[in-house]
Write an enzyme that holds these catalytic residues in place. Structure first.
Site, PDB file in Angstrom:
ATOM      1  N   HIS A  63     -41.644 -16.681  37.120  1.00 44.49           N
ATOM      2  CA  HIS A  63     -40.512 -17.077  37.962  1.00 44.49           C
ATOM      3  C   HIS A  63     -40.624 -18.553  38.342  1.00 44.49           C
ATOM      4  O   HIS A  63     -39.645 -19.308  38.247  1.00 44.49           O
ATOM      5  CB  HIS A  63     -40.471 -16.211  39.225  1.00 44.49           C
ATOM      6  CG  HIS A  63     -39.629 -16.772  40.321  1.00 44.49           C
ATOM      7  ND1 HIS A  63     -38.245 -16.834  40.266  1.00 44.49           N
ATOM      8  CD2 HIS A  63     -39.973 -17.341  41.516  1.00 44.49           C
ATOM      9  CE1 HIS A  63     -37.781 -17.385  41.370  1.00 44.49           C
ATOM     10  NE2 HIS A  63     -38.800 -17.715  42.147  1.00 44.49           N
ATOM     11  N   HIS A 102     -43.608 -23.552  45.015  1.00 39.12           N
ATOM     12  CA  HIS A 102     -42.850 -23.028  46.159  1.00 39.12           C
ATOM     13  C   HIS A 102     -43.293 -21.644  46.603  1.00 39.12           C
ATOM     14  O   HIS A 102     -43.053 -21.253  47.748  1.00 39.12           O
ATOM     15  CB  HIS A 102     -41.338 -23.044  45.856  1.00 39.12           C
ATOM     16  CG  HIS A 102     -40.869 -21.898  45.012  1.00 39.12           C
ATOM     17  ND1 HIS A 102     -41.047 -21.834  43.648  1.00 39.12           N
ATOM     18  CD2 HIS A 102     -40.216 -20.754  45.353  1.00 39.12           C
ATOM     19  CE1 HIS A 102     -40.527 -20.721  43.180  1.00 39.12           C
ATOM     20  NE2 HIS A 102     -40.016 -20.038  44.193  1.00 39.12           N
ATOM     21  N   ASP A 103     -43.965 -20.877  45.750  1.00 37.57           N
ATOM     22  CA  ASP A 103     -44.375 -19.515  46.114  1.00 37.57           C
ATOM     23  C   ASP A 103     -45.881 -19.340  46.255  1.00 37.57           C
ATOM     24  O   ASP A 103     -46.350 -18.209  46.420  1.00 37.57           O
ATOM     25  CB  ASP A 103     -43.874 -18.517  45.052  1.00 37.57           C
ATOM     26  CG  ASP A 103     -42.464 -18.015  45.338  1.00 37.57           C
ATOM     27  OD1 ASP A 103     -41.965 -18.236  46.457  1.00 37.57           O
ATOM     28  OD2 ASP A 103     -41.858 -17.400  44.438  1.00 37.57           O
ATOM     29  N   ASP A 231     -34.602 -22.430  43.039  1.00 38.26           N
ATOM     30  CA  ASP A 231     -35.158 -21.104  43.310  1.00 38.26           C
ATOM     31  C   ASP A 231     -34.044 -20.064  43.382  1.00 38.26           C
ATOM     32  O   ASP A 231     -34.120 -18.996  42.760  1.00 38.26           O
ATOM     33  CB  ASP A 231     -35.947 -21.149  44.612  1.00 38.26           C
ATOM     34  CG  ASP A 231     -36.633 -19.828  44.939  1.00 38.26           C
ATOM     35  OD1 ASP A 231     -36.948 -19.070  44.004  1.00 38.26           O
ATOM     36  OD2 ASP A 231     -36.860 -19.563  46.135  1.00 38.26           O
ATOM     37  N   ARG A 389     -72.117  -7.516  55.399  1.00 46.93           N
ATOM     38  CA  ARG A 389     -71.603  -7.339  54.033  1.00 46.93           C
ATOM     39  C   ARG A 389     -70.110  -7.662  53.960  1.00 46.93           C
ATOM     40  O   ARG A 389     -69.636  -8.193  52.943  1.00 46.93           O
ATOM     41  CB  ARG A 389     -71.902  -5.911  53.557  1.00 46.93           C
ATOM     42  CG  ARG A 389     -73.354  -5.771  53.092  1.00 46.93           C
ATOM     43  CD  ARG A 389     -73.881  -4.353  53.151  1.00 46.93           C
ATOM     44  NE  ARG A 389     -75.232  -4.289  52.616  1.00 46.93           N
ATOM     45  CZ  ARG A 389     -76.326  -4.715  53.247  1.00 46.93           C
ATOM     46  NH1 ARG A 389     -76.213  -5.270  54.448  1.00 46.93           N
ATOM     47  NH2 ARG A 389     -77.521  -4.621  52.685  1.00 46.93           N
TER      48      ARG A 389
END
Length: 451
Positions: A63, A102-103, A231, A389
């Site tokens: 995308h 952008h993502d 977008d 842990r």
């Protein structure tokens, strides 16, 4: 000096020893961005269908590559009408790289993941803070408000600057900023306030950016408008294409709804693309995008002065013109008919369980007083061994950022609140950076680990 010579600069928060021109600095940015791990992780983050193994269905990476190409075409169309002294290569690269990035701050399972994280933060942080710190300073209401909002745009800035240390130009970082409000600030009706664009942890960076680009105090950096439009154009048709490819939606269902409720422009595009023929969606998408590119470039140029001075307050596609209205119809249809499908919701439920499960498993680290947290390696009791842990599962890069900022970050009134603030950021940075498959694996491990 043109307006863009004031906007396309080589300035970085941490100056480099070598003298850079604006173009050379932005080319260095490009190299750093393409090779950074947050971009690589996009290949295993969801676009619409979480955990999908079908190669033709889009990931966040594919995308973002499509957005990048649309952004490039938009930049070239706008440049054709601008004054000749604009540094064209730098202009295009800023738009392209903003599109690619952008993502990167989106958590596992996309916007659904954001909602899950925000719900957990609002529910759990107050009691965890009370256990770990207790006493509140005057500043604390602002800091807790900041921590209880998770937003992919704000996380992108933090990820690239504070965690990855890419030291990108302030021009490149400004091009990513869709929203001007900090998560620590109240939402208002002013433009670009809908979501937070940065966290308190990046406040100094934002102050430096705004000093360099004063119009970004109240408005956007101009090239952000092109990134946002690219977008919108990319996912408007693509989400429906993926739904049909995945078998969640039939082409006949889409056609019936579109020919019944779509505008005349959309119906004409559909009929010209010849549904059912090979490469139908490619032709359909291209027809609409060709017209949208013209519309976006026209809108950018028509509002050019207001965009440059920071006063333009609407997206370029928020216009009552046929191609923009057609795109909005497609996005609305996807929300109604794809995202609510049983199959998509079932995948999101898996993400819901994994996200909340991992956050809850690590929550005991946030309940510890500071001294107990930083001395976990010396504990030998059963509870301490479990917590140790968990601590060792946190990435070294994120731990280094926590250790640096929890001791030295400016603008905090209370040292204990500063430490706890960055401890929460440490967990959020870890979880939000996971891919869809990684968080499921982590959840399964922790379920077994917990018995």
């Amino acid at each position: 000096m043109s307006n863009y010579q004031r906007l396309i600069l080589s300035d970085r928060q941490q100056p480099t020893p070598n003298t850079e021109t604006a173009l050379s600095a932005i080319e260095v940015d490009r190299n750093r961005i393409v090779q950074c791990s947050p971009v690589r992780r996009l290949q295993q983050k969801t676009q619409v269908f979480p955990l999908d193994v079908k190669a033709s269905v889009r990931s966040r990476l594919t995308h973002s590559l499509e957005v990048k190409e649309i952004g490039r075409q938009l930049a070239l169309m706008v440049l054709a009408e601008l004054e000749p002294d604009v540094e064209q290569q730098a202009f295009v690269s800023l738009v392209e790289m903003a599109c690619l990035l952008h993502d990167v701050g989106n958590p596992p399972f996309g916007h659904f993941g954001e909602v899950v994280m925000i719900d957990w933060l609002r529910t759990r942080l107050p009691s965890l803070f009370q256990q770990a710190v207790g006493k509140k300073s005057r500043q604390w209401p602002m800091l807790i408000a900041d921590l209880q909002q998770f937003e992919g745009n704000a996380q992108s800035l933090r990820l690239l600057h504070s965690l990855q240390g890419l030291n990108l130009t302030l021009s490149q970082l400004a091009a990513l900023q869709k929203y001007v409000r900090g998560a620590y600030q109240r939402q208002s009706s002013a433009p670009w306030q809908q979501k937070p664009g940065h966290y308190f942890s990046e406040r100094l960076l934002i102050q430096q950016m705004r000093a360099l680009f004063p119009t970004t105090v109240r408005g956007r950096y101009p090239l952000t408008f092109l990134m946002e439009a690219a977008d919108d154009m990319a996912y408007g048709v693509a989400d429906l294409e993926d739904a049909v490819d995945r078998g969640v939606l039939s082409l006949a269902e889409l056609e019936q709804a579109l020919l019944s409720d779509g505008n005349d422009y959309l119906k004409d595009c559909w009929q010209q693309a010849k549904a059912g023929d090979p490469d139908f969606f490619s032709r359909f998408r291209q027809h609409i995008n060709d017209d949208l590119q013209v519309l976006v470039s026209e809108q950018y140029l028509a509002h050019h002065s207001a965009i440059l001075d920071g006063s333009h307050n609407t997206p370029l596609l928020a216009v009552e013109q046929a191609p923009a209205q057609a795109l909005q119809w497609l996005k609305d249809f996807a929300r109604r008919q794809v995202f609510n499908r049983r199959e998509v919701e079932a995948l999101e439920l898996s993400g819901f369980a994994a996200l909340k499960g991992v956050l809850e498993a690590f929550a005991p680290l946030l309940a510890l007083p500071e001294q107990e947290f930083i001395s976990l390696d010396s504990r030998q009791d059963a509870e301490g061994l479990v917590l140790r842990r968990l601590y060792h599962r946190l990435p070294p890069r994120h731990l280094a950022a926590y250790q640096r900022d929890s001791r030295n970050a400016d603008l905090f009134e209370d040292a204990s609140e500063r430490e706890w603030y960055f401890r929460v950021r440490l967990l959020l940075d870890f979880v939000s950076g996971m891919t869809d498959t990684y968080i499921l694996e982590e959840y399964r491990l922790l379920c077994g680990f917990q018995g």
